[in-house]
Design a protein around this motif. Structure first.
Motif, PDB file in Angstrom:
ATOM      1  N   ASP A 230       0.685  -1.211   0.027  1.00 24.01           N
ATOM      2  CA  ASP A 230      -0.124   0.010  -0.097  1.00 24.01           C
ATOM      3  C   ASP A 230       0.835   1.209  -0.048  1.00 24.01           C
ATOM      4  O   ASP A 230       0.563   2.309  -0.602  1.00 24.01           O
ATOM      5  CB  ASP A 230      -1.052  -0.013   1.278  1.00 24.01           C
ATOM      6  CG  ASP A 230      -2.014  -1.212   1.175  1.00 24.01           C
ATOM      7  OD1 ASP A 230      -2.316  -1.415  -0.084  1.00 24.01           O
ATOM      8  OD2 ASP A 230      -2.554  -1.379   2.009  1.00 24.01           O
ATOM      9  N   ARG A 231       2.147   1.010   0.493  1.00 27.30           N
ATOM     10  CA  ARG A 231       3.026   2.268   0.759  1.00 27.30           C
ATOM     11  C   ARG A 231       3.750   2.284  -0.832  1.00 27.30           C
ATOM     12  O   ARG A 231       4.114   3.335  -0.960  1.00 27.30           O
ATOM     13  CB  ARG A 231       4.028   2.144   1.924  1.00 27.30           C
ATOM     14  CG  ARG A 231       3.281   2.378   3.157  1.00 27.30           C
ATOM     15  CD  ARG A 231       4.255   2.812   4.264  1.00 27.30           C
ATOM     16  NE  ARG A 231       4.420   1.310   4.750  1.00 27.30           N
ATOM     17  CZ  ARG A 231       5.719   1.014   4.870  1.00 27.30           C
ATOM     18  NH1 ARG A 231       6.683   1.593   4.410  1.00 27.30           N
ATOM     19  NH2 ARG A 231       6.031  -0.319   5.463  1.00 27.30           N
ATOM     20  N   TYR A 232       3.970   1.118  -1.224  1.00 27.78           N
ATOM     21  CA  TYR A 232       4.950   1.143  -2.675  1.00 27.78           C
ATOM     22  C   TYR A 232       4.279   0.403  -3.505  1.00 27.78           C
ATOM     23  O   TYR A 232       4.421  -0.743  -3.872  1.00 27.78           O
ATOM     24  CB  TYR A 232       6.229   0.652  -2.244  1.00 27.78           C
ATOM     25  CG  TYR A 232       7.032   1.183  -1.367  1.00 27.78           C
ATOM     26  CD1 TYR A 232       7.825   2.539  -2.003  1.00 27.78           C
ATOM     27  CD2 TYR A 232       7.294   1.260  -0.144  1.00 27.78           C
ATOM     28  CE1 TYR A 232       8.633   3.227  -1.198  1.00 27.78           C
ATOM     29  CE2 TYR A 232       8.075   1.916   0.680  1.00 27.78           C
ATOM     30  CZ  TYR A 232       8.890   3.118   0.077  1.00 27.78           C
ATOM     31  OH  TYR A 232       9.581   3.783   0.897  1.00 27.78           O
ATOM     32  N   PRO A 233       3.154   0.935  -4.001  1.00 27.73           N
ATOM     33  CA  PRO A 233       2.165   0.045  -5.013  1.00 27.73           C
ATOM     34  C   PRO A 233       2.851  -0.319  -6.349  1.00 27.73           C
ATOM     35  O   PRO A 233       2.131  -1.379  -6.946  1.00 27.73           O
ATOM     36  CB  PRO A 233       0.760   1.173  -5.275  1.00 27.73           C
ATOM     37  CG  PRO A 233       1.356   2.448  -4.946  1.00 27.73           C
ATOM     38  CD  PRO A 233       2.510   2.276  -3.851  1.00 27.73           C
ATOM     39  N   ASP A 234       3.871   0.100  -6.773  1.00 31.49           N
ATOM     40  CA  ASP A 234       4.574  -0.265  -7.908  1.00 31.49           C
ATOM     41  C   ASP A 234       5.588  -1.287  -7.793  1.00 31.49           C
ATOM     42  O   ASP A 234       6.260  -1.556  -8.639  1.00 31.49           O
ATOM     43  CB  ASP A 234       5.121   0.902  -8.645  1.00 31.49           C
ATOM     44  CG  ASP A 234       4.046   1.997  -9.073  1.00 31.49           C
ATOM     45  OD1 ASP A 234       2.985   1.549  -9.496  1.00 31.49           O
ATOM     46  OD2 ASP A 234       4.217   3.178  -9.180  1.00 31.49           O
ATOM     47  N   LEU A 235       5.951  -1.319  -6.460  1.00 29.33           N
ATOM     48  CA  LEU A 235       6.891  -2.452  -5.938  1.00 29.33           C
ATOM     49  C   LEU A 235       6.675  -3.889  -6.564  1.00 29.33           C
ATOM     50  O   LEU A 235       5.684  -4.461  -6.452  1.00 29.33           O
ATOM     51  CB  LEU A 235       7.144  -2.561  -4.547  1.00 29.33           C
ATOM     52  CG  LEU A 235       8.136  -3.366  -4.039  1.00 29.33           C
ATOM     53  CD1 LEU A 235       9.659  -3.073  -4.292  1.00 29.33           C
ATOM     54  CD2 LEU A 235       8.134  -3.371  -2.464  1.00 29.33           C
ATOM     55  N   GLN A 236       7.807  -4.285  -7.273  1.00 30.32           N
ATOM     56  CA  GLN A 236       7.748  -5.976  -7.484  1.00 30.32           C
ATOM     57  C   GLN A 236       8.697  -6.552  -7.002  1.00 30.32           C
ATOM     58  O   GLN A 236       9.810  -6.388  -6.939  1.00 30.32           O
ATOM     59  CB  GLN A 236       8.145  -5.846  -9.000  1.00 30.32           C
ATOM     60  CG  GLN A 236       7.124  -5.025 -10.093  1.00 30.32           C
ATOM     61  CD  GLN A 236       5.661  -5.353  -9.953  1.00 30.32           C
ATOM     62  OE1 GLN A 236       5.416  -6.563  -9.703  1.00 30.32           O
ATOM     63  NE2 GLN A 236       4.761  -4.662 -10.105  1.00 30.32           N
TER      64      GLN A 236
END
Ligand code: 1DF
Ligand code: MN
Length: 351
Positions: A230-236
Motif C-alpha cells: 500500500d505504501r509502494y504500490p509499484d514495487l515488484q
C-alpha cells in the motif's frame, strides 16, 4: 532425452534464467571463519559448514562453479541452452556478517567483480546488486550505484538479516531506492534464524529441502500484511521456488487474514487497501527455481497471471539438462512459454 538444447532461440524463445548464483572467495572465507570462531548461527553452520568443507562431490562441484564467472559457466549455459543468466551473490550474501564495515566491503567488491563479468559477457550475463541491509542507508546508495553506474537490473536480498525482516521501518531507505530506480527486488531464501530453527536440523529439513521456503514465505507474507505494497504500490518482489508456495496457500491466507482483521484479534493486523489476491497479481513475480514442476508452474500462471511467472535454473545448486527439456515441453501455450522463458524477464528486469 527429447531434444538437443541450443542457445539462440531455435524453439521460438530465448531462455533467460533468473536466479543464478555466484560467490566470492572472501565471502566464503568469512562464512568459514564464522563457522570456526562460533559466531555463525545454526543455519550457517549447517549450510556453509557443508559447502565450504565437505569433500562430497556435490559440495566441491558447487564451490568450484559458484566461484567461476568465466568460461566454465558460459560452457554450462551453452550446454543447457541458457541464453542469459541473471546473476546474484549467493545466499546469504553478506547479511549474517556481524562487522558491518566488512559486510559493506565484501558486498561492494562482489558488485564490482560482477560488473566486470557482465562487461566481459554482455550478451550472456545480467547483474543484480548485492546489499548489506545491516546498513540500510549504505544499501540504498549501493542500489543506486548498481543501477546507475554498474548497469545492474535488480537487487537481491536473502530474506532475513540477523533475524530482522524488511517490513521493519529501518529498512525503508532500501524501498525508496528501489522505487526511485524502478528495479525489482528478488527475495531469495536464507537459512532459518536460530529463533525459528527448532528441530529442523535434526530432521534434516533446514535447507533448500524445506526450511528455506518456511522462512522466506513467512517473510513475504509479513511484507503483505504490514502494508508494504500500500505504501509502494509499484514495487515488484520476485520470489523463487514457485513463489515460495504462496500461490498454493492464497485462498487460505486471504480468508484467514480477513477473518483476523474482522475480529480484531491481532493489534498488528490492520485493514489493507486490497485483498491478498490483488497483491499476488500486482506486486509479486514468481520463478520456477528448484520447481521445474508442471503443476506448480501452472498454478502460478493461474493464480498470478501469465505475465508474472519466469524461468530460473538456480545454477549451480540445480544444473540438470533434462529439467530444461521438461520446461520446453510444458503443456502451456506457445505464447505463454515465450513469456515464461524470455519476455517476462525482459519486461520486469527492464532488459
Ligand atoms: C541451496 C539451494 C543453496 C538454493 C542456495 O544458496 C540456494 C542448496 C546457498 O541446495 O543448498 O540458492 N536454492 O535457491 O534452491
Ligand atoms: Mn537459489
Amino acid at each position: 532425452m527429447t531434444h538437443t538444447l541450443k542457445t539462440g532461440g531455435d524453439r521460438g524463445y530465448l531462455r533467460i534464467a533468473t536466479e543464478e548464483a555466484f560467490a566470492t572467495r572472501e565471502q566464503v572465507d568469512v562464512f568459514l571463519r564464522m563457522v570456526r570462531d562460533g559466531t555463525a548461527d545454526k543455519g550457517m553452520v549447517s549450510l556453509w559448514g557443508f559447502y565450504a568443507t565437505s569433500p562430497s562431490e556435490r559440495a566441491t562441484q558447487i564451490m568450484d562453479r559458484l566461484l567461476d564467472l568465466g568460461e566454465q559457466r558460459i560452457a554450462h549455459m551453452d550446454e543447457t541452452g541458457i541464453d542469459k543468466a541473471i546473476l546474484a551473490l549467493t545466499s546469504p550474501g553478506v547479511q549474517p556478517m556481524l562487522d558491518t564495515a566488512e559486510a559493506r566491503g565484501i558486498a561492494s567488491r562482489a558488485n564490482d567483480y560482477l560488473a566486470d563479468a557482465v562487461q566481459k559477457y554482455p550478451t550472456r550475463y545480467i547483474g543484480m546488486t548485492a546489499v548489506a541491509p545491516q546498513d540500510p542507508e549504505w544499501s540504498a546508495a549501493e542500489i543506486r550505484r548498481g543501477a546507475n553506474e554498474l548497469g545492474f537490473k535488480g537487487v537481491q536480498i536473502n530474506s532475513h538479516t540477523q533475524g530482522h525482516y524488511l517490513d521493519e521501518p529501518q529498512f525503508d531507505p532500501i524501498f525508496q531506492a528501489l522505487a526511485e530506480t524502478g528495479q525489482p527486488l528478488y527475495i531469495h531464501p536464507a537459512t532459518l534464524p536460530d529463533s525459528m530453527m527448532g528441530g529442523m536440523i535434526d530432521a534434516g529439513l533446514d535447507g533448500a529441502v524445506f526450511g528455506f521456503a518456511v522462512e522466506t514465505s513467512y517473510h513475504l507474507l509479513r511484507l503483505v500484511t504490514t502494508g508494504l505494497f500500500d505504501r509502494y504500490p509499484d514495487l515488484q518482489i520476485i520470489a523463487g521456488h514457485g513463489c515460495e508456495a504462496l500461490p498454493y496457500w492464497l485462498y487460505r491466507t486471504d480468508f484467514m487474514h480477513k477473518a483476523g482483521i474482522r475480529s480484531g484479534r491481532y493489534e498488528r493486523l490492520k485493514p489493507l487497501q486490497h485483498d491478498l489476491f490483488h497483491y499476488m497479481r500486482t506486486n509479486f513475480l514468481g520463478t520456477c527455481s528448484g520447481l521445474p514442476f508442471e503443476p506448480a508452474i501452472k498454478l502460478m500462471i493461474e493464480v498470478m497471471g501469465e505475465d508474472r511467472v519466469m524461468y530460473a535454473m538456480d545454477y549451480p545448486y540445480e544444473y540438470v539438462a533434462d529439467e530444461v527439456r521438461a520446461m520446453d515441453n510444458l503443456a502451456i501455450t506457445n505464447a505463454q512459454k515465450k513469456k515464461f522463458f524470455q519476455t517476462n524477464a525482459e519486461r520486469w528486469f527492464n532488459l
